[in-house]
Design a protein around this motif. Structure first.
Motif: not given
Length: 286
Positions: A16-19, A25-32, A79-86, A137-143
């Protein structure tokens, strides 16, 4: 596209973060971390607690324990998702550049060698290069019948990608996309394949705002020798009278019938509605 396999919650969070854009995603990591750390370190007044409050204290302690673990785990996953996004976006640009070089045969060979994820990435990157805002809309789950959602000029378009090498894309895929377009009120749609389309699929798309892009056409587009991708103009963009004074649906061209609104601000008022409702939600003022 039936291809997703069951994944863990951690995988889902990373996907989800990679999308997202990497900075979000980085901002959400710090907020979390800030939120969970504050809850995990908040003082608990156990001495003044009454006997009847023991259940609440136990629940609070369990949540606190979860927050102590989550304050580190959730930010790391984001943060892993952010890296994957890049990485994904950089790789999609590289793949697009690879497909855009050489002759058409080289471009087709490059597309056939890609995974379905890479194929969707280069298609998305190509639409971005044309000024579309792209949501994957890729990733886990039906598209849900779509792989990409596009926004441009206040209009929404849906895309289904089929990275099939030998099998032609049939009419069922095009029908499914048309149904999702109707349910979401999309302006148009695209079915994009590295291969070809059956005659039935081409016939069904005719007269509808669905553009079929086969491997050869996509290769030409990516090499800059083809026209810009755009849905074909629908012949029924305005209300057209059909025999007997019946209106033609502005979305699919079928006959419309007079209906009465049963809820909302126009309750009790008549309007023209497509006879194919709910498959088509075209309406006109009566």
């Amino acid at each position: 596209m039936a291809r997703k396999k069951k994944s863990s919650s951690a995988d889902d969070i990373i996907a989800l973060a990679a999308l997202m854009p990497w900075w979000l995603a980085v901002a959400l990591a710090f907020a979390a971390y800030a939120m969970l750390h504050g809850y995990a370190t908040a003082p608990v007044d156990v001495i003044s607690a009454k006997p009847g409050d023991m259940g609440r204290l136990v629940t609070s302690q369990m949540l606190r324990t979860g927050a102590m673990v989550g304050q580190y785990l959730l930010p790391v996953l984001l943060l892993l998702g952010a890296l994957s996004s890049v990485i994904v976006r950089r790789r999609s640009k590289t793949l697009l550049a690879t497909a855009a070089t050489g002759d058409q045969a080289d471009a087709l060979q490059a597309m056939h060698a890609m995974s379905w994820q890479e194929f969707e990435q280069i298609v998305g990157q190509h639409f971005r290069s044309q000024g579309y805002s792209v949501t994957e809309h890729g990733g886990p789950g039906p598209d849900g019948g779509i792989d990409l959602a596009l926004e441009k000029g206040g209009e929404r378009f849906l895309v289904q990608c089929k990275q099939w090498r030998a099998v032609k894309v049939g009419v069922t895929i095009v029908r499914e996309l048309y149904g999702v377009m109707a349910s979401q009120g999309a302006t148009g749609g695209f079915v994009i394949s590295a291969g070809a389309f059956t005659a039935d699929a081409q016939a069904f798309s005719s007269g509808r705002n669905i553009e079929l892009i086969d491997g050869g056409q996509l290769a030409r587009l990516m090499r800059g020798s083809g026209p810009e991708i755009a849905p074909r103009a629908h012949p029924a963009t305005a209300a057209q009278p059909s025999p007997g004074g019946v209106k033609a649906c502005p979305l699919c061209g079928n006959h419309m019938v007079v209906r009465t609104a049963k809820r909302g601000g126009n309750t009790g008022q008549n309007f023209w509605g497509c006879k194919r409702y709910p498959a088509c939600r075209g309406t006109l003022s009566y």
